[in-house]
Design an enzyme around this catalytic site. Structure first.
Site, PDB file in Angstrom:
ATOM      1  NE  ARG D 272      -1.459   1.678   3.678  1.00 52.64           N
ATOM      2  CZ  ARG D 272      -1.534   1.715   4.760  1.00 52.64           C
ATOM      3  NH1 ARG D 272      -2.417   1.217   5.753  1.00 52.64           N
ATOM      4  NH2 ARG D 272      -0.798   2.391   5.307  1.00 52.64           N
ATOM      5  CG  HIS D 276      -6.358   2.486   6.245  1.00 53.03           C
ATOM      6  ND1 HIS D 276      -6.546   1.584   5.518  1.00 53.03           N
ATOM      7  CD2 HIS D 276      -7.450   2.775   6.188  1.00 53.03           C
ATOM      8  CE1 HIS D 276      -7.554   0.692   6.285  1.00 53.03           C
ATOM      9  NE2 HIS D 276      -8.331   2.169   5.930  1.00 53.03           N
ATOM     10  CE1 TYR D 285       0.788   3.098   8.737  1.00 57.72           C
ATOM     11  CE2 TYR D 285      -0.174   4.489   9.724  1.00 57.72           C
ATOM     12  CZ  TYR D 285       0.083   3.685   8.720  1.00 57.72           C
ATOM     13  OH  TYR D 285      -1.271   3.419   7.571  1.00 57.72           O
TER      14      TYR D 285
HETATM   15  C1  LIG Z   1     -15.346  -5.415  11.674  1.00 60.97           C
HETATM   16  C2  LIG Z   1     -14.037  -4.395  11.682  1.00 60.97           C
HETATM   17  N1  LIG Z   1     -12.676  -3.967  12.140  1.00 60.97           N
HETATM   18  C3  LIG Z   1     -12.757  -3.052  11.869  1.00 60.97           C
HETATM   19  C4  LIG Z   1     -12.321  -1.329  11.158  1.00 60.97           C
HETATM   20  C5  LIG Z   1     -12.047  -1.111  10.978  1.00 60.97           C
HETATM   21  N2  LIG Z   1     -10.707  -1.202   9.314  1.00 60.97           N
HETATM   22  C6  LIG Z   1     -10.763  -0.421   8.461  1.00 60.97           C
HETATM   23  S1  LIG Z   1      -9.841  -1.393   7.621  1.00 60.97           S
HETATM   24  C7  LIG Z   1      -9.003  -1.476   8.341  1.00 60.97           C
HETATM   25  C8  LIG Z   1      -7.541  -1.948   8.485  1.00 60.97           C
HETATM   26  C9  LIG Z   1      -7.529  -3.474   7.129  1.00 60.97           C
HETATM   27  O1  LIG Z   1      -6.183  -3.944   6.895  1.00 60.97           O
HETATM   28  P1  LIG Z   1      -6.601  -5.161   5.568  1.00 60.97           P
HETATM   29  O2  LIG Z   1      -7.186  -6.182   5.895  1.00 60.97           O
HETATM   30  O3  LIG Z   1      -4.837  -5.812   5.466  1.00 60.97           O
HETATM   31  O4  LIG Z   1      -7.079  -4.303   4.280  1.00 60.97           O
HETATM   32  P2  LIG Z   1      -6.322  -2.664   4.031  1.00 60.97           P
HETATM   33  O5  LIG Z   1      -6.921  -2.043   4.213  1.00 60.97           O
HETATM   34  O6  LIG Z   1      -4.659  -2.714   3.565  1.00 60.97           O
HETATM   35  O7  LIG Z   1      -6.629  -3.309   2.631  1.00 60.97           O
HETATM   36  C10 LIG Z   1      -9.632  -2.068   9.536  1.00 60.97           C
HETATM   37  C11 LIG Z   1      -8.670  -1.639  10.727  1.00 60.97           C
HETATM   38  C12 LIG Z   1     -13.663  -2.193  10.125  1.00 60.97           C
HETATM   39  N3  LIG Z   1     -13.747  -1.959   8.928  1.00 60.97           N
HETATM   40  N4  LIG Z   1     -13.948  -3.569   9.932  1.00 60.97           N
END
Ligand SMILES: Cc1ncc(C[n+]2csc(CCOP(=O)(O)OP(=O)(O)O)c2C)c(N)n1
Ligand SMILES: Cc1ncc(C[n+]2csc(CCOP(=O)(O)OP(=O)(O)O)c2C)c(N)n1
Ligand SMILES: [Mg+2]
Ligand SMILES: [Mg+2]
Lengths: 327, 382, 327, 382
Positions: D272, D276, D285
């Protein structure tokens, strides 16, 4: 004895966590991104740096896992403060909260205590995408074994969090996220009111507005606006949704004879329903009007561009005040 | 393409992708169903005759009070009972592998493990009689309450183990769960947390082949012990009806955990000889042949044969164990019958540790309501 | 046109599922042990034998998985009827129900429909161990996007299940497990009342008892007992908790001027709270007494030997009736 | 024994137990960061120059409108944006591997996949602007709505695939999720259901190294592609910045699924490059060095080098793509700005398909309430 300081709700919670981490080595802070990032709202800012990864713990992305392991840590004698990143993401943990966290003390006939605090930034008004603006407090308050609170001011944010952490029961701590940056005085040496005591935050004679968390400010604004029209509204900050301090509320309603309850959560089966039912029972012969409720609709929280219409605001509150006074 | 029958599908998937299975024998065994001692390249055990007899005694006692509980349920003294019949070796072997300072998180069927932890069987019966929902002090024997919501306790165990590690203790934790439970998200999340934090926890899956009426193929198309590798920790399958192998493997796993190597998964391959619970009718879904096949692998019989053949125990010993287990059964029977019903006001006890205004209010209202009937027959107030 | 048959609620649901499987090839039945075993209550008895493993599906032991895949199947055009084995085991699926099942139709601006029925045997009175006797309906009725119903008779069990399956919205179908073996007439050719319409099941003039599911019978018994004391109680079977048919209830209360709501679920924030709040608002000048509620306490469901004390029964209902009439 | 630092722990666990990793190269690659074509023993691909240019065009377009969305957010036209910068190859490669009749279940970041499915980028922007919570018709392009609750859609995809198999169709399903999502119980349950029912679903994990501020070691101590073996189906790691390898591997995985072999897991190892979301501050971080290291592996640059070096595209082509992408960006910009706010009464729409009395009541009340303000400024009623 330190002098009162002006700070935001966000900072007050941060300070409260810091003090708790300092004074009790068993206190832990855990959740997604609570470490280096300090949480998406920076509520845990700087804590991992100062207390280490062992006490301020970034967890895997799994809410059931967060609460389930927090229960295990509590069984081992720790006092975990677990963060759920947003209101809408608490549901994967709902099973652990309802079937385990809430019931284990009773299941063990009191032999086990679970002093777990679950911090949930909740409510709308920040222009967010889906699942980031909900008010699910009724879904927790209905469940025996949990305590449910929400502060409306920096001082309460600071003290209620300390009390929640010191409490031997699980506490669901709803943080009014759109008020995170509101400022107020915090006296860290004052003797605080009990965690579950409601507070009359504005006195009045014509009608009582009851609210908690983000809606207290809205109600205070409504009371000011109403004053200009010659109406005297009392505002009660409930502070706790489980238990609810019905005594304080009853005293207020016996005086004003009218009650409007305001919350962001959907009205249907929201906490206002219980308040209406119980206050009506307690004050049946005092009430000049039915208890009215202002809250969210029976609809999924709408997209951001509609939230101003969805959320209770000054006009919606005053509209209900008018209706109640018209009885 | 259509979904094909379970058997065809799972064997195809299984056969093709068992992958790592070739690296070691799939099932650790130290005592054959015929009661012969065999050796295993990775796991060994050397027990004194007394220890061996102790294991036998434990298994017989467990089976005996378990059977007594079934009878008590039939007689209406218990509302329900989940029998462990057939799983004595898996439970005694693993339970005896724990140290007193280790912590055990059971499901609702770990009566044998409870026994090894020193929990009085009578305590276990309270919830099945309906006088409480648990009710023993978990910290007295480091044996947590029975957990009914499938898989939940795997996370509690992991959190507890994280805490033990934080404390600098070298205690380990063991979490029991079933083959069915392996499908629950909570168990997977426990694997993730345990791996990421290197928590000293052993996941002990008793694969008794059934989750109520569903065979293990409804939960997984590869052996369950293989599940952990993809989470970053080892898994091993042990003959769950071989108390020696279970003891050896669990000891090693707990040692692995307590020495800082992190979690480990043990799959005890065993069989639920009875129905799921006394409410269940296993004839609706499984064949007698299968039960018969497993009866031949009975965990107690094989140890008895071994003890007898090797001259490690004589008839007097077996008779004594029998007599003692009769005494235990009698104590359980009488104890259950004597168990008082709880006071209705207990409904309001222990909901909160620090009090709750609503509970106080409801308690007072209920007391006042109950007082109306005082001195009268139930309902006589009207 | 077939003649009405006498059957139990259990059998009526079985017949209803059978007919639905027969008439619509898209209907699926799924859940733990629903196949060969026919479910722990035998509600799906014989269905897998007759419709095959492709349509009556034993699932892995994972409730979130059951509901999550049911959603996927519905997206593909199926109409899954998913069983949750007992009330207390619905919580692992709560996230999928609340954040996905309930909201997807709105999220898609109506482009997607999720005709999923979730069958949940609920309530107490069967002497079971923990998690097997709960009444969590308020936790679903509070959530927009779900419909929540519970039948009290074999006829309703039959027809409401058929209507729930035909409904294009997700329906949480609470089955009153302790009434499974109660018998009644089922006319499978009758034109049924709408799914969400309440029904006056006994007429009276002095007070209205409102209930649903297992408590309807209790209320009818209470009304009979009250009759002997010269009191005429009307009994309304609500049948649906989301939506609630307030019109029918209002009409009844405007006549009787008193209302007692009865459910097994805890009173605090139970459906009775909403009913009390709303009926008080609608009938403020008609009510001679506050709406009273009889229900479970704010306590975990107690062990079996205490459930007789915990559950609303004839005496508890009549006690509230007395209190309401004393106003 | 105490919990040690993540790095130490995870590498120890990882090193020791990677097990199967030796059997095949860990990362499938067909185009190196330097733009050189390499071969792989299991996966090959043979594309026409036009197809290759098409992939390039897709990636450039995707990056361009993604960047435009970031700008629009800065300008206040969007409330939020989740940029896919750096993940173009993972998304275009996998999206282009799908057939029109396949079904795609995205997270909230699959803008590139959406592009390959023919979803108008403007449709994606609605939810980030706050005018709806999704709002395209999933069945129009077999592209499901964005799902924000992490991991949920893995189960929907599995159920959909079970249905497709029931229908006798040979369509396959692909479920996207992130490295963070791999920790969610729902993803594990999806693996279980998919394996048990042999559902034709490909689980496509974009491991972009971060879940907001948490590195992948907070989710797993072994590579994520290894997770599936213990559920009974194969996993493979592909260079997620290599569009050719992603296309080849995803094609094979979809083929595997549609031919009745059941599910498969693909881990696209990518990065990425941005924060985020626009609300995030990645400098808190992560280190610039890491980003720089990955910048050198840019998915678009390497394909461009390859196209240019092999004479498969000339300057005119690159200029044309640039011009077209500018036009796309312009269309997106203007389209977003022109997007009307929804009517407040839309709050009450589409909550139920078959109506609901409470919604009707609240709609009517709100309409009456709104009517008070008619003709007046907001709030002017008082
Ligand atoms: C159940 C849940 N918990 C927390 C969140 C908050 N949240 C949104 S994106 C994220 C990180 C996701 O990481 P990843 O699965 O690696 O996907 P990326 O964003 O890197 O594409 C979090 C913690 C959420 N959307 N859903
Ligand atoms: C979350 C949840 N769902 C369903 C049940 C009902 N239930 C009780 S035991 C059981 C089967 C458990 O099988 P397994 O994990 O193999 O353990 P075993 O009973 O064989 O020891 C089921 C489905 C439950 N207790 N919890
Ligand atoms: Mg089993
Ligand atoms: Mg990621």
């Amino acid at each position: 004895m330190t002098a009162p300081k002006s700070m935001t709700i966000a900072k007050a919670i941060n300070e409260s966590l810091r003090t708790s981490l300092e004074t009790d080595p068993k206190v832990l802070v855990m959740g997604e991104d609570v470490g280096k990032l300090g949480g998406v709202f920076r509520i845990t800012d700087g804590l991992q740096k100062d207390f280490g990864e062992d006490r301020v713990i970034d967890t895997p992305l799994a809410e059931s896992g967060i609460i389930g392991t927090a229960i295990g840590l509590a069984l081992r004698g720790y006092r975990p403060v677990a963060e759920i990143q947003f209101d809408g993401f608490v549901f994967p943990a709902y099973d652990q909260i309802v079937t385990q966290l809430a019931k284990m003390h009773a299941r063990a006939l009191g032999k086990v205590k679970l002093p777990v605090v679950i911090r949930i930034p909740y409510g709308g008004g920040i222009g967010a995408v889906e699942h980031h603006s909900e008010s699910p407090e009724a879904l927790f308050a209905h469940v025996a074994g949990l305590k449910v609170v929400s502060p409306a001011t920096p001082s309460d944010a600071y003290w209620m969090m300390r009390q929640a952490i010191e409490c031997d029961d699980p506490v669901i701590f709803f943080e009014p996220k759109r008020r995170y940056w509101d400022k107020g005085e915090v006296d860290t040496s004052a003797v605080p009111a009990p965690l579950h005591r409601a507070r009359v935050v504005r006195e009045g004679t014509d009608l009582t507005l009851a609210a908690y968390g983000p809606m207290v400010k809205t109600c205070l604004e409504a009371a000011s606006a109403a004053e200009e029209e010659g109406r005297s509204l009392e505002v009660v900050d409930l502070r706790s949704m489980s238990p609810i301090d019905f005594d304080t509320l009853q005293a207020s309603v016996e005086k004003t004879r009218r009650l409007v309850v305001v919350h962001e959560a959907p009205v249907f089966l929201g906490t206002g329903a219980e308040i209406a039912a119980r206050i009506t029972e307690r004050c049946f012969f005092h009430l000049e009007a039915p208890v009215l409720r202002v809250g969210g609709f029976h609809a999924p929280y709408p997209p951001a561009r509609l939230e101003e219409d969805y959320l209770p605001n000054l006009d919606r509150v005053l509209d209900s005040v008018d209706r109640a006074l018209a009885f | 393409m259509s979904v094909k029958s379970t058997a065809a599908r799972s064997s195809r998937g299984g056969a093709k992708r068992r992958g790592g299975a070739g690296r070691k024998p799939e099932l650790v065994q130290l005592l054959t169903p015929e009661g012969e001692r065999v050796e295993h390249s990775e796991y060994s055990i050397d027990l004194t005759p007394e220890e061996l007899r102790g294991l036998y005694r434990d298994m017989v006692f467990t089976r005996r009070f378990d059977g007594e509980a079934v009878t008590l349920q039939r007689q209406g003294e218990l509302g329900l009972w989940a029998s462990l019949l057939g799983q004595e070796a898996a439970q005694i072997g693993s339970g005896r592998a724990t140290r007193p300072d280790d912590y055990v998180f059971p499901t609702y069927r770990e009566h044998g493990v409870a026994w090894t932890r020193g929990v009085d069987p009578l305590n276990l019966l309270g919830m099945f009689r309906g006088v409480n929902n648990g009710g023993w002090d978990p910290n007295q024997n480091n044996f947590h309450l029975y957990t009914i919501v499938i898989g939940s306790q795997a996370l509690h165990a992991t959190g507890y183990a994280m805490g033990a590690a934080k404390d600098g203790s070298d205690s380990a934790v063991i979490a029991y769960f079933g083959d069915g439970a392996s499908s629950q998200g909570d168990v997977a999340e426990a694997f993730t947390f345990a791996a990421v934090y290197n928590a000293p926890v052993v996941f002990f899956c008793q694969n008794n082949q059934w989750a109520i009426s569903e065979p293990t193929e409804r939960q997984s198309r590869v052996p369950i012990y293989q599940r952990s590798a993809g989470f970053g920790f080892p898994g091993v399958r042990v003959d769950g009806n071989d108390v020696l192998a279970v003891l050896a493997v669990t000891r090693a796993a707990l040692e692995h955990a307590r020495s800082g190597e992190g979690p480990m998964l043990v799959e005890a391959f065993t069989y639920r000889m009875g129905a799921h619970t006394t409410s269940d009718d296993a004839t609706r879904y499984r064949l007698d042949e299968e039960t018969a096949e497993w009866a031949a692998k009975d965990p107690i019989a094989r140890l008895k044969t071994y003890l007898a053949n090797e001259g490690l125990a004589d008839e007097a010993f077996f008779a004594e164990v029998e007599a003692e287990s009769d005494a235990l059964a009698k104590r359980v029977r009488e104890g259950v019958r004597a168990m008082p019903n709880p006071d209705p006001m207990a409904i309001f006890d222990n909901i909160y540790a620090d009090g709750h205004a609503l509970v106080d209010e409801e308690r007072a209202q209920f007391a006042a309501y109950q007082a109306q009937f005082e001195g009268s027959e139930e309902g006589a107030a009207r």
